[in-house]
Motif scaffolding. Sequence first.
Motif, mmCIF file in Angstrom:
data_model
loop_
_atom_site.group_PDB
_atom_site.id
_atom_site.type_symbol
_atom_site.label_atom_id
_atom_site.label_comp_id
_atom_site.label_asym_id
_atom_site.label_seq_id
_atom_site.Cartn_x
_atom_site.Cartn_y
_atom_site.Cartn_z
ATOM 1 N N THR A 164 0.825 -1.207 0.000
ATOM 2 C CA THR A 164 0.000 0.000 0.000
ATOM 3 C C THR A 164 0.863 1.263 0.000
ATOM 4 O OG1 THR A 164 -0.185 -0.052 2.429
ATOM 5 C CG2 THR A 164 -1.950 -1.104 1.156
ATOM 6 N N THR A 165 2.176 1.081 -0.063
ATOM 7 C CA THR A 165 3.080 2.231 -0.138
ATOM 8 C C THR A 165 3.065 2.789 -1.556
ATOM 9 O OG1 THR A 165 4.513 1.343 1.600
ATOM 10 C CG2 THR A 165 5.471 2.985 0.125
ATOM 11 N N PRO A 166 2.817 4.087 -1.730
ATOM 12 C CA PRO A 166 2.663 4.653 -3.078
ATOM 13 C C PRO A 166 3.812 4.345 -4.027
ATOM 14 C CG PRO A 166 1.951 6.240 -1.436
ATOM 15 C CD PRO A 166 2.540 5.088 -0.680
ATOM 16 N N VAL A 167 5.059 4.382 -3.542
ATOM 17 C CA VAL A 167 6.188 4.154 -4.436
ATOM 18 C C VAL A 167 6.217 2.705 -4.917
ATOM 19 C CG1 VAL A 167 8.679 4.351 -4.703
ATOM 20 C CG2 VAL A 167 7.480 5.947 -3.247
ATOM 21 N N VAL A 168 5.944 1.754 -4.020
ATOM 22 C CA VAL A 168 5.914 0.340 -4.403
ATOM 23 C C VAL A 168 4.807 0.098 -5.427
ATOM 24 C CG1 VAL A 168 5.568 -2.029 -3.591
ATOM 25 C CG2 VAL A 168 6.859 -0.404 -2.185
ATOM 26 N N VAL A 169 3.616 0.630 -5.141
ATOM 27 C CA VAL A 169 2.493 0.481 -6.077
ATOM 28 C C VAL A 169 2.850 1.075 -7.430
ATOM 29 C CG1 VAL A 169 0.096 1.134 -6.530
ATOM 30 C CG2 VAL A 169 0.785 0.429 -4.228
ATOM 31 N N THR A 170 3.531 2.221 -7.421
ATOM 32 C CA THR A 170 3.934 2.867 -8.674
ATOM 33 C C THR A 170 4.850 1.970 -9.486
ATOM 34 O OG1 THR A 170 3.748 5.065 -7.662
ATOM 35 C CG2 THR A 170 5.076 4.888 -9.671
ATOM 36 N N TYR A 171 5.854 1.386 -8.846
ATOM 37 C CA TYR A 171 6.774 0.494 -9.562
ATOM 38 C C TYR A 171 6.038 -0.710 -10.141
ATOM 39 C CZ TYR A 171 11.491 2.347 -8.853
ATOM 40 O OH TYR A 171 12.637 3.100 -8.935
ATOM 41 N N LEU A 172 5.140 -1.317 -9.364
ATOM 42 C CA LEU A 172 4.409 -2.488 -9.842
ATOM 43 C C LEU A 172 3.564 -2.144 -11.070
ATOM 44 C CD1 LEU A 172 3.285 -4.073 -6.446
ATOM 45 C CD2 LEU A 172 5.124 -4.842 -7.952
ATOM 46 N N ILE A 173 2.899 -0.990 -11.035
ATOM 47 C CA ILE A 173 2.084 -0.566 -12.175
ATOM 48 C C ILE A 173 2.963 -0.314 -13.399
ATOM 49 C CG2 ILE A 173 0.627 1.295 -13.071
ATOM 50 C CD1 ILE A 173 -0.508 1.586 -10.227
ATOM 51 N N LEU A 174 4.103 0.342 -13.201
ATOM 52 C CA LEU A 174 4.989 0.657 -14.318
ATOM 53 C C LEU A 174 5.569 -0.603 -14.953
ATOM 54 C CD1 LEU A 174 6.879 3.745 -12.859
ATOM 55 C CD2 LEU A 174 5.134 3.747 -14.650
ATOM 56 N N ILE A 175 5.930 -1.583 -14.137
ATOM 57 C CA ILE A 175 6.456 -2.842 -14.663
ATOM 58 C C ILE A 175 5.374 -3.567 -15.462
ATOM 59 C CG2 ILE A 175 7.285 -5.143 -14.024
ATOM 60 C CD1 ILE A 175 8.738 -3.792 -11.669
ATOM 61 N N ALA A 176 4.158 -3.594 -14.916
ATOM 62 C CA ALA A 176 3.048 -4.250 -15.616
ATOM 63 C C ALA A 176 2.778 -3.574 -16.960
ATOM 64 C CB ALA A 176 1.794 -4.233 -14.744
ATOM 65 N N LEU A 177 2.782 -2.251 -16.986
ATOM 66 C CA LEU A 177 2.558 -1.519 -18.231
ATOM 67 C C LEU A 177 3.659 -1.796 -19.246
ATOM 68 C CD1 LEU A 177 1.342 1.947 -16.878
ATOM 69 C CD2 LEU A 177 -0.041 0.205 -18.016
ATOM 70 N N SER A 178 4.908 -1.866 -18.757
ATOM 71 C CA SER A 178 6.023 -2.144 -19.647
ATOM 72 C C SER A 178 5.910 -3.531 -20.265
ATOM 73 C CB SER A 178 7.350 -2.010 -18.893
ATOM 74 O OG SER A 178 8.443 -2.340 -19.708
ATOM 75 N N LEU A 179 5.532 -4.521 -19.463
ATOM 76 C CA LEU A 179 5.386 -5.890 -19.972
ATOM 77 C C LEU A 179 4.272 -5.988 -21.021
ATOM 78 C CD1 LEU A 179 5.828 -7.886 -16.636
ATOM 79 C CD2 LEU A 179 7.446 -7.741 -18.535
ATOM 80 N N MET A 180 3.270 -5.117 -20.900
ATOM 81 C CA MET A 180 2.163 -5.117 -21.860
ATOM 82 C C MET A 180 2.369 -4.109 -22.994
ATOM 83 S SD MET A 180 -1.199 -5.549 -19.400
ATOM 84 C CE MET A 180 -0.796 -4.136 -18.342
ATOM 85 N N ASN A 181 3.562 -3.485 -23.014
ATOM 86 C CA ASN A 181 3.898 -2.486 -24.033
ATOM 87 C C ASN A 181 2.905 -1.324 -24.049
ATOM 88 O OD1 ASN A 181 6.215 -3.820 -25.092
ATOM 89 N ND2 ASN A 181 4.845 -5.265 -26.128
ATOM 90 N N LEU A 182 2.493 -0.904 -22.871
ATOM 91 C CA LEU A 182 1.584 0.229 -22.737
ATOM 92 C C LEU A 182 2.302 1.391 -22.060
ATOM 93 C CD1 LEU A 182 -1.620 -1.653 -21.493
ATOM 94 C CD2 LEU A 182 -1.132 -0.858 -23.823
ATOM 95 N N GLN A 183 1.787 2.600 -22.291
ATOM 96 C CA GLN A 183 2.351 3.789 -21.680
ATOM 97 C C GLN A 183 1.251 4.598 -21.007
ATOM 98 O OE1 GLN A 183 4.508 5.986 -24.649
ATOM 99 N NE2 GLN A 183 6.316 4.669 -24.504
#
Length: 303
Positions: A164-183
């Motif tokens: 629930t820490t904002p920075v951790v959540v941010t990294y997880l979302i960014l990694i997921a977007l990168s794996l799906m080739n989304l921005q």
Amino acid sequence: MNSAVLTKTFIYIALLLIGYGGKRMGVFHKEDTGFISKVVLNLTMPAAVINGFQGVEVRPVLLWGLVVGITGNLILIFLGQVFSRKEIPYNRAAFIYSISAFNVANFAMPFLQGLVTPDGFATLCMFDIFGVVTSYGINIALVDACMGGDGRIHMKPLMKKIFTTPVVVTYLILIALSLMNLQLPKPVLELTAVAGGANAFLAMLSIGILFELRLPKEGRSIVLRVLGIRYAVCIALMGLVYAFVPVPADMKTALCVVLMAPCVSSSPMLTEISGGNGALAAAINSMSIPISISLMALALTFL
């Protein structure tokens, strides 16, 4: 040391002096860091991470950054527990928060922007993931346990805090977007560019406000022990990375340089929030900055 490194060095030191000088003149007060910490942890730091992650393509070779980050942090966490066990909780909190984790988002990323390759920069992001988990999950749980808890680490609240820490959540979302080739949409990136641009300023300003030049003798001893242990471990790890980690030279250089990064900038704020010695954590943090600047510059020069 080239002009870009010199300029960034001057800026970061100037921000520390502004915070400290403002406190001495009564413009800022120690209590002001409570508000600043909330802004940094919840807004500007996640925004800075988003800015730094743009264009990063998650590939298997980048996992070495994660491996090195996990290894370094776990060693420092263990040593922090061992060497701080005899300290009173008030000082132990500063010891625990300061010895592990690295100032990547607030210091290494802006400091190394343009000085390392895109793949090297992506490696910094992967390295930082477990450092964020350490700072805003593991260390908080360890400090809570020694600051009036039952002395045990409870996994459920620890996992809740991490995810629930904002920075951790941010990294997880960014990694997921990168794996799906989304921005992320362009308006979001424009917003984070503005918010993230304030991150280093606010973080370094808060360290300057908390900093105290006059420390008791026991405080000076803790500063020397934390920095001595931290840099001895990191220099040894840098040698191992350079000799054995099978990644391209540009990524290897980035890993070696980031291992020399200062203590995480949020450690004084987190220490203060936990009821610990925030001034001691700020002193450790401040002392680590000139040391790290020198070591990072040397690593960039000779690797």
